[in-house]
Structures are given as C-alpha cells and as structure tokens.
Design a protein around this motif. Structure first.
Motif, PDB file in Angstrom:
ATOM      1  N   GLY A 111      12.540  -0.087  96.540  1.00  0.00           N
ATOM      2  CA  GLY A 111      12.929   1.308  95.895  1.00  0.00           C
ATOM      3  C   GLY A 111      14.271   0.896  95.016  1.00  0.00           C
ATOM      4  N   VAL A 112      15.201   0.516  95.641  1.00  0.00           N
ATOM      5  CA  VAL A 112      16.319   0.280  94.927  1.00  0.00           C
ATOM      6  C   VAL A 112      16.235  -0.540  93.451  1.00  0.00           C
ATOM      7  N   LEU A 113      15.372  -1.991  93.876  1.00  0.00           N
ATOM      8  CA  LEU A 113      14.989  -2.390  92.960  1.00  0.00           C
ATOM      9  C   LEU A 113      14.192  -1.829  91.607  1.00  0.00           C
ATOM     10  N   VAL A 114      13.164  -0.981  92.198  1.00  0.00           N
ATOM     11  CA  VAL A 114      12.573  -0.287  91.099  1.00  0.00           C
ATOM     12  C   VAL A 114      13.411   0.518  90.284  1.00  0.00           C
ATOM     13  N   THR A 115      14.390   1.374  91.172  1.00  0.00           N
ATOM     14  CA  THR A 115      15.114   2.132  90.223  1.00  0.00           C
ATOM     15  C   THR A 115      15.976   1.480  89.297  1.00  0.00           C
ATOM     16  N   GLY A 116      16.460   0.463  89.819  1.00  0.00           N
ATOM     17  CA  GLY A 116      17.322  -0.421  88.650  1.00  0.00           C
ATOM     18  C   GLY A 116      16.698  -0.711  87.609  1.00  0.00           C
ATOM     19  N   VAL A 117      15.530  -1.204  87.708  1.00  0.00           N
ATOM     20  CA  VAL A 117      14.376  -1.680  86.601  1.00  0.00           C
ATOM     21  C   VAL A 117      14.230  -0.732  85.548  1.00  0.00           C
ATOM     22  N   PHE A 118      13.831   0.632  86.275  1.00  0.00           N
ATOM     23  CA  PHE A 118      13.731   1.792  85.400  1.00  0.00           C
ATOM     24  C   PHE A 118      14.855   2.345  84.677  1.00  0.00           C
ATOM     25  N   PRO A 173      15.817   7.301  89.161  1.00  0.00           N
ATOM     26  CA  PRO A 173      15.317   7.402  90.674  1.00  0.00           C
ATOM     27  C   PRO A 173      14.304   8.519  90.835  1.00  0.00           C
ATOM     28  N   VAL A 174      14.252   9.425  89.962  1.00  0.00           N
ATOM     29  CA  VAL A 174      13.310  10.514  90.084  1.00  0.00           C
ATOM     30  C   VAL A 174      11.868   9.981  89.656  1.00  0.00           C
ATOM     31  N   THR A 175      11.859   9.071  88.525  1.00  0.00           N
ATOM     32  CA  THR A 175      10.656   8.352  88.079  1.00  0.00           C
ATOM     33  C   THR A 175      10.135   7.262  89.221  1.00  0.00           C
ATOM     34  N   ALA A 176      10.850   6.720  89.924  1.00  0.00           N
ATOM     35  CA  ALA A 176      10.583   5.723  90.875  1.00  0.00           C
ATOM     36  C   ALA A 176      10.149   6.709  92.009  1.00  0.00           C
ATOM     37  N   PHE A 177      10.652   7.744  92.369  1.00  0.00           N
ATOM     38  CA  PHE A 177      10.148   8.466  93.493  1.00  0.00           C
ATOM     39  C   PHE A 177       9.138   9.096  93.377  1.00  0.00           C
ATOM     40  N   ASN A 178       8.627   9.517  91.916  1.00  0.00           N
ATOM     41  CA  ASN A 178       7.342  10.024  91.527  1.00  0.00           C
ATOM     42  C   ASN A 178       6.010   8.989  91.941  1.00  0.00           C
ATOM     43  N   GLY A 197       2.800  16.283 102.887  1.00  0.00           N
ATOM     44  CA  GLY A 197       4.145  15.892 103.444  1.00  0.00           C
ATOM     45  C   GLY A 197       4.255  14.215 103.567  1.00  0.00           C
ATOM     46  N   ASP A 198       3.048  13.758 104.230  1.00  0.00           N
ATOM     47  CA  ASP A 198       3.339  12.246 104.452  1.00  0.00           C
ATOM     48  C   ASP A 198       3.374  11.600 103.168  1.00  0.00           C
ATOM     49  N   ALA A 199       2.831  12.230 101.899  1.00  0.00           N
ATOM     50  CA  ALA A 199       3.094  11.478 100.613  1.00  0.00           C
ATOM     51  C   ALA A 199       4.469  11.471 100.018  1.00  0.00           C
ATOM     52  N   LEU A 200       5.180  12.822 100.478  1.00  0.00           N
ATOM     53  CA  LEU A 200       6.538  12.898  99.947  1.00  0.00           C
ATOM     54  C   LEU A 200       7.521  12.217 100.943  1.00  0.00           C
ATOM     55  N   ARG A 201       7.179  12.175 102.233  1.00  0.00           N
ATOM     56  CA  ARG A 201       8.081  11.278 103.277  1.00  0.00           C
ATOM     57  C   ARG A 201       8.095   9.933 103.019  1.00  0.00           C
ATOM     58  N   ASN A 202       6.623   9.363 102.712  1.00  0.00           N
ATOM     59  CA  ASN A 202       6.639   7.831 102.441  1.00  0.00           C
ATOM     60  C   ASN A 202       6.886   7.600 101.142  1.00  0.00           C
ATOM     61  N   GLY A 203       6.932   8.377 100.042  1.00  0.00           N
ATOM     62  CA  GLY A 203       7.569   8.089  99.006  1.00  0.00           C
ATOM     63  C   GLY A 203       9.039   8.159  98.935  1.00  0.00           C
ATOM     64  N   LEU A 204       9.921   8.890  99.660  1.00  0.00           N
ATOM     65  CA  LEU A 204      11.275   8.855  99.966  1.00  0.00           C
ATOM     66  C   LEU A 204      11.661   7.634 100.571  1.00  0.00           C
ATOM     67  N   ASP A 205      10.756   7.511 101.720  1.00  0.00           N
ATOM     68  CA  ASP A 205      11.118   5.972 102.302  1.00  0.00           C
ATOM     69  C   ASP A 205      11.158   4.660 101.408  1.00  0.00           C
ATOM     70  N   ASP A 206      10.079   4.902 100.732  1.00  0.00           N
ATOM     71  CA  ASP A 206       9.967   3.559  99.576  1.00  0.00           C
ATOM     72  C   ASP A 206      11.205   3.602  98.648  1.00  0.00           C
ATOM     73  N   LEU A 207      11.498   4.978  98.312  1.00  0.00           N
ATOM     74  CA  LEU A 207      12.571   5.137  97.185  1.00  0.00           C
ATOM     75  C   LEU A 207      13.970   4.459  97.852  1.00  0.00           C
ATOM     76  N   LEU A 208      14.366   4.752  99.153  1.00  0.00           N
ATOM     77  CA  LEU A 208      15.389   4.493  99.819  1.00  0.00           C
ATOM     78  C   LEU A 208      15.284   2.843 100.416  1.00  0.00           C
ATOM     79  N   SER A 209      14.275   2.254 100.367  1.00  0.00           N
ATOM     80  CA  SER A 209      14.168   0.939 100.559  1.00  0.00           C
ATOM     81  C   SER A 209      14.562  -0.050  99.659  1.00  0.00           C
ATOM     82  N   GLU A 210      14.562  -1.380 100.126  1.00  0.00           N
ATOM     83  CA  GLU A 210      15.117  -2.579  99.073  1.00  0.00           C
ATOM     84  C   GLU A 210      14.112  -2.564  97.801  1.00  0.00           C
TER      85      GLU A 210
END
Length: 273
Positions: free
Chosen positions: A21-28, A248-253, A6-19
């Motif tokens: 995370g948005v940068l990583v998603t855009g690069v991906f 975003p799925v790749t970044a979240f994973n 649960g912590d891994a999923l929550r922290n991953g989602l927080d990272d994805l929604l962070s600044e």
C-alpha cells in the motif's frame, strides 16, 4: 450475492497500510504530480484558445491564477494529446496496483502483457470517452449558447456517473480475470449486478472519504473566485496539498473496490449474461 461492506473497508485499509500500500501510494503520488502538469497545461491551452470569454475573470492573469504554476505553454492539440497519454499511462498504473493488492492467488490470467494491453485499450478507451464527453459542454458553450452547454454538461455528468457505477469493476475484471474484450465487459457488469445495492453504498462511503481529500482543491478554487474575501494559503500550496492527500485516498479506493470484486467473484458464478 453477498458483499460484506465492512470487510471490504477493513481489508482496503489493511492493504493501504501494508508495504504494498505504501508503494502504491508513492507511485500514485508521483504520477499525480506529473499528471497535474498535463491537466493544468490543457486547461491553460483551452482558455487561451477560447480567448477572454472562455477563461476566468481577469483575462490572462485570471487564467494564470486559475491553473496555477503547474502548467506549460502548449498548443491545444499538443496539450490534449498529453492529457490522453497520461490517461492511458494511468490505466497501466492502476492495472499494476490492482494485481498487487489482489495477490497472485486471485489472478486468473498468466499473460500479464495481454491484460496490460487490454487495460490501455479498453480501460483507456472508456476513460478517454468519458473525458471527451465532459469536454462536450465546453465546446457547445463556445459554438452555440451557455444554455445548451448547461444542458449538455448535465447530461454528460449523469451519463458519466452511470457508466462509472455500472463499470465499477471493469479495471479489476481486466487485471484479475481472463477472457476477451466483450467477455470482460460482460463479466464486470455481471459482478456489479451480483450485489448492486451493496456496491452503491460502498461507493457512497468512498465518496465521503474522497471529500476530505478534496478540501484543498475546493479551497484552491475559492481562492480564485473570492481572492479578497477569503484569506487562504497560496494556490500552489493548496494544489500540492490536494495531490498529496489524493494519493492515499486513490490507493485506498482501489484496494477497497478490488477486495469487493474478489468477494463477489468468489460468491458468484463465472456466467455473464
């Protein structure tokens, strides 16, 4: 050793929604769009080299419909080199993203250039090896028989799955830990063995998330196999939708697996085997 799913999923989602995370998603997203041209060009060259028997129904028109508009007319060796180059570049993109998600406090190596080279050589070597393994069934099918191709494809699929699971932390070990090539592989295996049941459950949950992003890709294949039976948007639109969803799925994973690695590394010892 403990791995809190649960912590891994929550922290991953927080990272994805962070600044970050948005940068990583855009690069991906940008990388995936460019990589689509490489993979589609390779598929087209593969079908062209094998001739009508190697491609989808419909001959040349079927090939064009199958690969979509994101392909270049390249010779097979050139297309294969292009695919490999993108695989290696992809390792660098993931290396950068892992270090960004983990943060400076979790990086145990100060030599980023040395670790980046390891990401290309070690991580890229595994990726290229798995790619060559997946291509073996096509080669055997053309050289020998479809039955042998099916057996080879099944064996390659099982072996690829096993390697991807047991080396799930390899990229994180390269990006965030220190040590030579052999020690890095041993370290990643040891961290997997710290909590194998938990990481398997986590990987299954991430697989379910990935199915959502794969819906446009599946629909794209169905639009080729059943062109008259299913009324779907154009294949080009479906391919673009798949790439946009996959970013975003790749970044979240990557964020989730990175958090899981940090957890098991913190709870485990530095010993390998």
């Amino acid at each position: 050793m403990a791995l809190q799913i649960g912590d891994a999923l929550r922290n991953g989602l927080d990272d994805l929604l962070s600044e970050n995370g948005v940068l990583v998603t855009g690069v991906f997203l940008l990388f995936s769009l460019a990589n689509q041209f490489a993979s589609a060009s390779f598929t087209r060259a593969l079908f062209d080299s094998f001739g009508p028997s190697g491609g989808p129904p419909g001959g040349g028109a079927g090939v064009a419909s199958f690969v979509g508009p994101f392909s270049l007319d390249l010779a097979l060796p050139v297309a294969a080199v292009l695919v490999v180059v993108f695989m290696l570049v992809g390792q660098l993109v993931r290396f950068w993203a892992i270090r960004l998600f983990a943060g400076p406090d979790e990086i145990r190596s100060d030599d980023a250039r040395e670790r980046a080279v390891m990401a290309v050589v070690l991580g890229g070597g595994v990726a290229v090896g798995l790619f060559a393994l997946s291509m073996s069934s096509n080669v055997l099918g053309q050289a020998f028989s479809p039955v042998l191709a099916g057996i080879a494809g099944l064996a390659a699929g099982i072996l690829s799955l096993v390697l991807n699971v047991v080396l799930v932390y390899l990229r994180q070990a390269i990006a965030l830990n220190d040590g030579g090539y052999v020690d890095t592989v041993k370290h990643s295996l040891a961290r997997f063995l710290d909590a194998p049941a938990q990481i398997l459950v986590l990987l299954f949950l991430l697989f379910l998330v990935g199915l959502l992003a794969a819906i446009p890709a599946i629909a794209s294949v169905l639009s080729v196999v059943f062109p008259q039976a299913i009324d779907l948007p154009s294949r080009s639109l479906l391919q673009v939708a798949s790439i946009v969803l996959q970013a975003p799925v790749t970044a979240f994973n990557l964020a989730v697996i990175t958090d899981a690695y940090v957890q098991v590394r913190a709870d485990g010892s530095d010993e390998t085997f």
